[in-house]
Design a protein around this motif. Structure first.
Motif, PDB file in Angstrom:
ATOM      1  N   TYR A 191      32.135  23.860  45.568  1.00 19.67           N
ATOM      2  CA  TYR A 191      32.919  24.923  46.192  1.00 19.67           C
ATOM      3  C   TYR A 191      34.399  24.808  45.797  1.00 19.67           C
ATOM      4  O   TYR A 191      34.905  23.706  45.604  1.00 19.67           O
ATOM      5  N   GLY A 192      35.060  25.957  45.712  1.00 24.82           N
ATOM      6  CA  GLY A 192      36.530  25.968  45.650  1.00 24.82           C
ATOM      7  C   GLY A 192      37.127  25.762  44.274  1.00 24.82           C
ATOM      8  O   GLY A 192      38.332  25.691  44.131  1.00 24.82           O
ATOM      9  N   GLN A 193      36.283  25.642  43.257  1.00 25.25           N
ATOM     10  CA  GLN A 193      36.789  25.592  41.893  1.00 25.25           C
ATOM     11  C   GLN A 193      36.436  26.925  41.256  1.00 25.25           C
ATOM     12  O   GLN A 193      35.539  27.624  41.733  1.00 25.25           O
ATOM     13  N   THR A 194      37.128  27.280  40.196  1.00 21.46           N
ATOM     14  CA  THR A 194      36.825  28.582  39.607  1.00 21.46           C
ATOM     15  C   THR A 194      36.062  28.412  38.304  1.00 21.46           C
ATOM     16  O   THR A 194      35.902  27.308  37.792  1.00 21.46           O
ATOM     17  N   ASP A 195      35.615  29.537  37.801  1.00 21.48           N
ATOM     18  CA  ASP A 195      34.870  29.548  36.555  1.00 21.48           C
ATOM     19  C   ASP A 195      35.811  30.073  35.477  1.00 21.48           C
ATOM     20  O   ASP A 195      36.212  31.233  35.513  1.00 21.48           O
ATOM     21  N   PRO A 196      36.179  29.229  34.510  1.00 25.78           N
ATOM     22  CA  PRO A 196      37.158  29.676  33.507  1.00 25.78           C
ATOM     23  C   PRO A 196      36.683  30.913  32.740  1.00 25.78           C
ATOM     24  O   PRO A 196      37.501  31.689  32.274  1.00 25.78           O
ATOM     25  N   THR A 197      35.368  31.112  32.661  1.00 27.20           N
ATOM     26  CA  THR A 197      34.885  32.272  31.900  1.00 27.20           C
ATOM     27  C   THR A 197      35.191  33.573  32.644  1.00 27.20           C
ATOM     28  O   THR A 197      35.155  34.646  32.058  1.00 27.20           O
ATOM     29  N   LEU A 198      35.493  33.496  33.943  1.00 35.71           N
ATOM     30  CA  LEU A 198      35.786  34.712  34.703  1.00 35.71           C
ATOM     31  C   LEU A 198      37.277  34.981  34.793  1.00 35.71           C
ATOM     32  O   LEU A 198      37.701  36.004  35.322  1.00 35.71           O
ATOM     33  N   PHE A 199      38.097  34.057  34.328  1.00 33.98           N
ATOM     34  CA  PHE A 199      39.539  34.226  34.497  1.00 33.98           C
ATOM     35  C   PHE A 199      40.140  34.905  33.272  1.00 33.98           C
ATOM     36  O   PHE A 199      39.836  34.559  32.138  1.00 33.98           O
ATOM     37  N   ASP A 200      41.016  35.860  33.525  1.00 34.27           N
ATOM     38  CA  ASP A 200      41.661  36.624  32.463  1.00 34.27           C
ATOM     39  C   ASP A 200      42.854  35.817  31.935  1.00 34.27           C
ATOM     40  O   ASP A 200      44.007  36.143  32.194  1.00 34.27           O
ATOM     41  N   SER A 201      42.547  34.751  31.198  1.00 33.24           N
ATOM     42  CA  SER A 201      43.639  33.864  30.792  1.00 33.24           C
ATOM     43  C   SER A 201      44.537  34.524  29.748  1.00 33.24           C
ATOM     44  O   SER A 201      45.704  34.168  29.619  1.00 33.24           O
ATOM     45  N   GLY A 227      48.601  44.795  37.809  1.00 32.77           N
ATOM     46  CA  GLY A 227      47.238  45.213  38.108  1.00 32.77           C
ATOM     47  C   GLY A 227      46.158  44.269  37.595  1.00 32.77           C
ATOM     48  O   GLY A 227      44.973  44.505  37.814  1.00 32.77           O
ATOM     49  N   HIS A 228      46.560  43.181  36.918  1.00 28.72           N
ATOM     50  CA  HIS A 228      45.546  42.247  36.411  1.00 28.72           C
ATOM     51  C   HIS A 228      44.808  41.562  37.551  1.00 28.72           C
ATOM     52  O   HIS A 228      43.649  41.204  37.425  1.00 28.72           O
ATOM     53  N   TYR A 229      45.528  41.381  38.647  1.00 25.15           N
ATOM     54  CA  TYR A 229      44.939  40.731  39.813  1.00 25.15           C
ATOM     55  C   TYR A 229      43.745  41.531  40.319  1.00 25.15           C
ATOM     56  O   TYR A 229      42.669  40.991  40.564  1.00 25.15           O
ATOM     57  N   ASP A 230      43.924  42.861  40.441  1.00 25.70           N
ATOM     58  CA  ASP A 230      42.837  43.694  40.947  1.00 25.70           C
ATOM     59  C   ASP A 230      41.651  43.694  39.998  1.00 25.70           C
ATOM     60  O   ASP A 230      40.500  43.647  40.434  1.00 25.70           O
ATOM     61  N   ALA A 231      41.953  43.733  38.699  1.00 27.48           N
ATOM     62  CA  ALA A 231      40.871  43.690  37.723  1.00 27.48           C
ATOM     63  C   ALA A 231      40.120  42.362  37.836  1.00 27.48           C
ATOM     64  O   ALA A 231      38.882  42.309  37.756  1.00 27.48           O
ATOM     65  N   GLN A 232      40.895  41.305  38.061  1.00 22.03           N
ATOM     66  CA  GLN A 232      40.334  39.965  38.201  1.00 22.03           C
ATOM     67  C   GLN A 232      39.387  39.882  39.419  1.00 22.03           C
ATOM     68  O   GLN A 232      38.275  39.376  39.321  1.00 22.03           O
ATOM     69  N   ARG A 289      36.227  41.632  38.759  1.00 22.06           N
ATOM     70  CA  ARG A 289      35.350  40.852  37.896  1.00 22.06           C
ATOM     71  C   ARG A 289      34.666  39.730  38.684  1.00 22.06           C
ATOM     72  O   ARG A 289      33.469  39.484  38.547  1.00 22.06           O
ATOM     73  N   LEU A 290      35.454  39.052  39.545  1.00 19.11           N
ATOM     74  CA  LEU A 290      34.893  37.977  40.362  1.00 19.11           C
ATOM     75  C   LEU A 290      33.804  38.520  41.278  1.00 19.11           C
ATOM     76  O   LEU A 290      32.726  37.945  41.399  1.00 19.11           O
ATOM     77  N   ARG A 291      34.113  39.664  41.923  1.00 14.93           N
ATOM     78  CA  ARG A 291      33.149  40.229  42.862  1.00 14.93           C
ATOM     79  C   ARG A 291      31.836  40.563  42.182  1.00 14.93           C
ATOM     80  O   ARG A 291      30.753  40.273  42.687  1.00 14.93           O
TER      81      ARG A 291
END
Lengths: 489, 489
Positions: free
Chosen positions: A134-144, A379-384, A387-389
């Motif tokens: 729990y509580g870690q993210t998936d780098p493949t989902l992050f818009d780096s 707006g990258h936050y909302d796109a992010q 994508r997470l959802r």
């Protein structure tokens, strides 16, 4: 790279100057400070720096070549030999002299509460094929890619001044503005800039609230099961702690003790059960707070991940008297290593919180604040979040059918969304033993005992999250958990 | 930008649905959350989000066009009108209902020490032509080009995972390694990784040390005059504080009280007098610490800026028993908004310090740690220091001759380097009055009273720094100070 000449000092004693220089070089190599292939300063430079003759340095260098600590490469100078002797990996510091008694830290450390139980997580969890962590993210989902661009934008010359100066107690006004205009309204909250404080993640906000509001004589109420991170925070204040049982509708306001100064709660999405408190209960809770005069600290973590229905408005949005401190975080929506969160409360509280934060750490780094502000404003936050959802929605469906098929038992809410499930094994199964056996098979789960504020907590609960696991691994992983539970029961 | 549909919620009461939608939009515009020219969500989107009919939303929008809150732009949709009414700049939050008593924060805030005196600095000091302000950097001296490249390197995909994960209590091992190998040896210190903790600047390190070592029953010794930032740190621990007078050779170990648990000192470069403690005195101080059993917290700030001679080794490098906690910072050598420093001590202390830091804030952001590590490892840091030293050397020479010419009087050491001078006005001059009058003329100086731990501090000292002022302005600025002192005496 060249070893900087400044790293050399001449000790006052210890043989001839040449010996002392040699010892320092040997020591640097053996302890791993000077790495194989690194270039030594020129003899002229080092002699000038130490105030000794150049010949002394040259003789020291040539002696060390003879011992294969250094190699000479013609006109290029001296380098640490690729075959130089290797030292013991953890040799004691030079300062340590075995003939002298060491300082007694046991006595000196005045404030040392017992470490509370924590959720055991392997540090190398990324190497596990089935990380239900729990509580870690998936780098493949992050818009780096866009994160990088936002960081670059923050690093522009124009902004540089604002980001490099000591802001004393102030926050980046751009980030405060974005939170105020774009984030808080989603939680039904309107706040002025002086009602917002940027924190080093939600943990830092919880700590600040506890530190300001609790003393040895005061009472804190916490949810049980609840967020384990609050325990160490409270232990530091030495306050009295009252656990409050949590059911399918969160905690029951009628069960709150008469003596209560601060209640820590996760009403919208209870940690770890994912329960959502119904609106009527929230109103009752707020009335109760007003009548008894206690403060409510609302940890509104993970609200962005409510994807199965519209998120419920925050408790703060219904707060008529101003007794609610609202805490949010970008750890789940962006990434936890960012260490960025915020706290929303009445200005008198925020003023004191800002003062405390300023004493403890001044302010979160400007670069981090401005990069996040850019990411949100563009707006990258909302796109992010979107994508997470979507990804979590898919993983959650896989989890749900795998759990049903494997006959595992939910112990918390299954509606609303989020990033994890709270589970129950048969009572005879100790989930710490279960977790250990699963580690050996490459599966990470979180044993549940640490979530209970109890000297003898139930040991058969556990948490499984889907924020970091690859979808293709979910079904097999769940099966492995079921199999291990069967073997242990 | 488009106003995210998620910022809309439907209140439970307050007229028809259409009215409630309109009120929320008007409110957003009047309070400045929705900015002129921003695009509204489409009626379809908003209707879907709120679960109402699309016609209701369309009617709300067209009504608002009539009142010039919104404008319709054909097929593009609705936008906040460029001539929309403007609200009061600081309207109270919606949550605030005037008929309800507000929560009483005076009672709730349990831990609130009196704010200690601080050095008055105008927040807009960059607008002043003669900023003799201390502790801020000069953007023209910073290698922001390479800093940007190092940040980009840290943002590479390869490193991204390490920087985004929650590291619980851990630091970036790359930064720890660089500090251990490249920075500490310049101070004569050898340390293992478990003897180093990365902190949010030196302030955070001081706070951690005080928090762990001091209680209501313990005694802290601080230098007088000394670093004012330590005062609030100590006030939070409610310990007893003993000021120790500082002379041209720093504090006198023979004058230390018998009851002492922790001594905070700046031996290499005393703040604010710039005095350097001679070696014999340092040995006496360490012997004393060992005999009495107190801890020494060495704030080794600004050592990189010792440009007029080789820096003296740190106290930690002479620490035979392990009673010294060494604190360093990148605030002066890189920039203060970075919030990056470190603490070096025996492993048992660092273990506890890490636990406390983890409770309070987990860890400094990964991006900031790795960017600094790259900047150091690639040698940019050394080039940066070199550039700072050269620039400060030149400015210092200008300061020195201007001070002599203007007849101003030094009150501290003038050798060694650093970034400021500690000065004395005639005793009848109150330097807070002086500073205020100089502000009106565009000159920033720092009044000295806050540096003394004294109910009735001397009021005729002041500090002038040259880290942020343009060299061409120095002579004129010093003359203005002298003129104002003459007028006040």
């Amino acid at each position: 790279m060249v070893i900087p000449v400044e790293t050399f000092t001449l000790s006052e004693t210890g043989g001839t100057i040449q010996t002392r220089i040699k010892r320092q070089i040997v020591d640097g190599i053996l302890t791993g400070r000077f790495l194989k292939g690194e270039k030594m300063p020129s003899s002229r430079q080092l002699a000038g720096h130490l105030g000794v003759s150049r010949m002394t340095v040259t003789l020291a260098y040539t002696d060390l070549v003879a011992d294969d600590y250094l190699v000479a490469r013609g006109r290029s100078g001296y380098f640490v030999s690729p075959t130089a002797p290797a030292g013991a990996p953890a040799s004691p510091s030079v300062q340590r002299q075995s003939d002298r008694p060491r300082f007694d830290w046991t006595r000196a450390l005045g404030n040392r509460p017992e470490p509370p139980p924590t959720v055991a997580r392997p540090a190398n969890w990324r190497q596990f094929p089935y990380p239900f962590i729990y509580g870690q993210t998936d780098p493949t989902l992050f818009d780096s890619q866009n994160w990088r661009l936002c960081a670059l934008q923050a690093l522009r010359h124009k902004d540089h001044d604002a980001l490099t100066a000591d802001q004393y107690g102030q926050d980046d006004p751009v980030l405060v503005d974005v939170i105020r205009r774009l984030i808080l309204p989603r939680r039904g909250i309107r706040a002025e800039p002086d009602e917002i404080l940027i924190t080093m993640g939600a943990q830092n906000a919880l700590w600040i609230a506890a530190q300001l509001l609790l003393t040895q004589r005061r009472w804190a109420g916490i949810e049980s099961p609840g967020y384990p991170g609050i325990r160490d925070v409270l232990a530091r204040t030495r306050c009295n702690t009252q656990p409050i049982d949590v059911g399918p509708e969160g905690l029951d306001p009628d069960m709150l003790p008469q003596t209560l100064d601060v209640l820590f709660t996760t009403v919208s999405h209870q940690c770890p059960t994912n329960a959502t408190m119904p609106m009527a209960r929230r109103r009752a809770l707020l009335d109760r707070a007003e009548a008894q005069g206690f403060v409510i600290v609302e940890d509104d973590y993970e609200f962005e991940l409510t994807f199965e229905r519209s998120p419920t408005p925050s408790l703060k949005s219904m707060d008529g008297s101003g007794a609610v401190i609202h805490i949010g975080s970008f750890s789940k929506s962006l990434f936890p290593g960012l260490r960025l969160g915020y706290l929303v409360a009445d200005a008198p509280f925020v003023t004191e919180a800002r003062r405390l934060r300023s004493t403890v750490l001044r302010h979160p780094p400007g670069l981090v604040q401005r990069t996040a502000a850019n990411f949100l404003a563009l707006g990258h936050y909302d796109a992010q979040i979107q994508r997470l959802r979507q990804a979590y929605h898919g993983r959650r469906a896989l989890m749900t059918s795998a759990i049903t098929e494997a006959g595992l038992i939910h112990a918390g809410s299954v509606s609303g969304g989020g990033s994890c499930f709270w589970m129950r094994a048969p009572e005879t199964v100790d989930t710490e033993v279960l977790a250990e056996r699963l580690h050996a098979r490459g599966v990470v789960i979180e044993p549940g005992a640490a979530f209970f504020y109890d000297a003898d907590p139930p040991r058969h609960f556990y948490r499984i999250a889907y924020s970091s696991i690859a979808p293709a691994r979910i079904t097999k992983g769940i099966k492995m958990i079921a199999k291990e539970i069967d073997a242990l029961r």
